[in-house]
Design an enzyme around this catalytic site. Structure first.
Site, PDB file in Angstrom:
ATOM      1  N   ASP A 183     -11.224   2.838   3.903  1.00  0.00           N
ATOM      2  CA  ASP A 183     -11.616   1.431   3.765  1.00  0.00           C
ATOM      3  C   ASP A 183     -13.132   1.291   3.630  1.00  0.00           C
ATOM      4  OD1 ASP A 183      -9.557  -0.532   3.821  1.00  0.00           O
ATOM      5  OD2 ASP A 183      -9.152  -0.092   5.938  1.00  0.00           O
ATOM      6  N   GLN A 200      -4.784  -1.503   9.567  1.00  0.00           N
ATOM      7  CA  GLN A 200      -4.686  -2.829   8.950  1.00  0.00           C
ATOM      8  C   GLN A 200      -5.303  -3.882   9.867  1.00  0.00           C
ATOM      9  OE1 GLN A 200      -3.703  -3.370   5.826  1.00  0.00           O
ATOM     10  NE2 GLN A 200      -3.939  -5.570   5.957  1.00  0.00           N
ATOM     11  N   LYS A 210       0.841  -1.203   0.000  1.00  0.00           N
ATOM     12  CA  LYS A 210       0.000   0.000   0.000  1.00  0.00           C
ATOM     13  C   LYS A 210       0.875   1.252   0.000  1.00  0.00           C
ATOM     14  CE  LYS A 210      -3.887  -2.339   2.172  1.00  0.00           C
ATOM     15  NZ  LYS A 210      -4.637  -2.700   3.376  1.00  0.00           N
TER      16      LYS A 210
END
Ligand code: GUN
Length: 285
Positions: free
Chosen positions: A120, A97, A53
Site C-alpha cells: 500500500d 484493509q 482484490k
C-alpha cells in the site's frame, strides 16, 4: 467534446501485462508473487474491496492469502499475525484493509509491516521515499491516476493541479507525485477559504472528498481535466463520485466516470506493487 477516461480499459491493459510478466517470473525465475490481505470486522464496503482484490490477484496468477479477523481482536494478536507474515517467504505483500475498528492503533499496525512488503506504501519509510522520489512502491490510488493521465497523453509539467482532500492515502501522496512531474500543486481541504475560486484555476482538478456532487460545474475551468476519486452513494442509492458528472462533463476536456474511472486502477497498481515486492525480495534472498 469531452473525453471520458476509461479506467477499465487502462486497468485491463496493465493487468494483462502483469499476467504475462508473472507467468515469465514463475517459469524463468521461480518467483511466485503472493499477497496477504487482512480484514478486521465485517464492514460491508471493506468486504467488497477485499473480495475484488482477491479476485484480481487470482485472475493474473498472484496467490492471495486472506485473513478475516473478528472486530474485537486485540492489537497484540494483530501485530503477531503481521510479524508472522513479515517472516514468511511465501508472502510478498501485506495489506491491512482500512479503516480498522477504533480500539486498534492504525499507525502502530501499519508501522509493523516490513516496508519491503508494504504494497500500500503506507509505512513511514515508504512515505518518506515518496517525498524524495526514490520509491519502490507507489500508493495505489495516486499511482493509478498518474497512469491514467499518461495513457491519455495528458500534459502535467507546468500545469496547475488542484487536489481537494489531504488524506494520507490519496491527497498528500497525489500532491507529491504531481510535484515530481513538475506540476504546480495546490492542496485544498475542509478549512480552505475560497475553495471554488481555487478549483476554477485548476488545469487538472482531483477530487478526493467523499461527498456526492461536491464539485459543481461552476468550480471547473473550461477545458480542465477532472479526476474523480470519490466512491459515494447518492440519495437514490446509486454509486457516484465527488463530481457532478452530468454537468461537469460539458465543461471538462477529460473526465473520469464513477464507476469505471479511478477505481479499477487502484487494484491494478496493488497487483503491480505485489509483483515489484516479489522481485525485490527475490534479490534480497
Ligand atoms: N481502504 C480504502 N482504501 C484503501 C487502500 O488503498 N488500502 C487499504 N489497505 N485500505 C483501504
Amino acid at each position: 467534446m469531452v473525453n471520458i477516461i476509461n479506467g477499465k480499459d487502462v486497468s485491463n491493459n496493465l493487468r494483462n501485462n502483469l499476467k504475462d510478466k508473472i507467468s515469465q517470473l514463475k517459469s524463468i525465475n521461480n518467483i511466485h508473487p503472493s499477497l496477504a490481505v487482512i480484514i478486521v470486522g465485517d464492514d460491508p464496503a471493506s468486504k467488497i474491496y477485499v473480495n475484488n482484490k482477491k479476485k484480481a490477484c487470482e485472475e493474473i496468477g498472484i496467490k492471495s492469502h486472506e485473513f478475516v479477523l473478528p472486530s474485537d481482536i486485540s492489537e497484540y494478536k494483530l501485530l503477531q499475525l503481521i510479524e508472522e507474515l513479515n517472516c514468511r517467504d511465501d508472502v510478498n505483500g501485506i495489506l491491512v484493509q482500512l479503516p480498522l475498528p477504533s480500539h486498534l492503533n492504525e499507525k502502530a499496525i501499519i508501522e509493523h509491516i516490513n516496508p519491503i512488503k508494504d504494497v500500500d506504501a503506507f509505512h513511514e519509510i515508504n512515505v518518506g521515499k515518496i517525498m524524495t522520489g526514490n520509491f519502490e512502491f507507489l500508493p495505489c490510488t495516486p499511482a493509478g491516476i498518474m497512469q491514467l493521465l499518461d495513457d491519455y497523453n495528458i500534459d502535467i509539467a507546468g500545469k496547475h493541479c488542484v487536489i481537494i482532500g489531504r488524506s494520507n492515502i490519496v491527497g498528500k501522496p497525489m500532491a507529491m507525485l504531481m510535484l515530481h512531474r513538475d506540476a504546480t500543486v495546490t492542496i485544498c481541504h475542509s478549512k480552505t477559504q475560497n475553495l471554488s475560486e481555487i478549483c476554477k484555476t485548476a488545469d487538472i482538478l482531483i477530487a478526493a472528498v467523499g461527498q456526492a456532487n461536491f464539485v459543481t460545474a461552476d468550480m471547473v475551468k473550461n477545458g480542465a481535466v477532472v479526476i474523480d476519486v470519490g466512491i459515494n452513494r447518492n440519495e437514490a442509492g446509486k454509486l457516484c463520485g465527488d463530481v457532478d458528472f452530468e454537468r461537469v462533463k460539458d465543461i471538462a476536456s477529460y473526465i473520469t466516470p464513477v464507476p469505471g474511472g479511478v477505481g479499477p486502477m487502484t487494484i491494478a497498481i496493488l497487483m503491480k506493487n505485489t509483483v515489484t515486492a516479489a522481485i525485490l525480495q527475490s534479490k534480497n534472498n
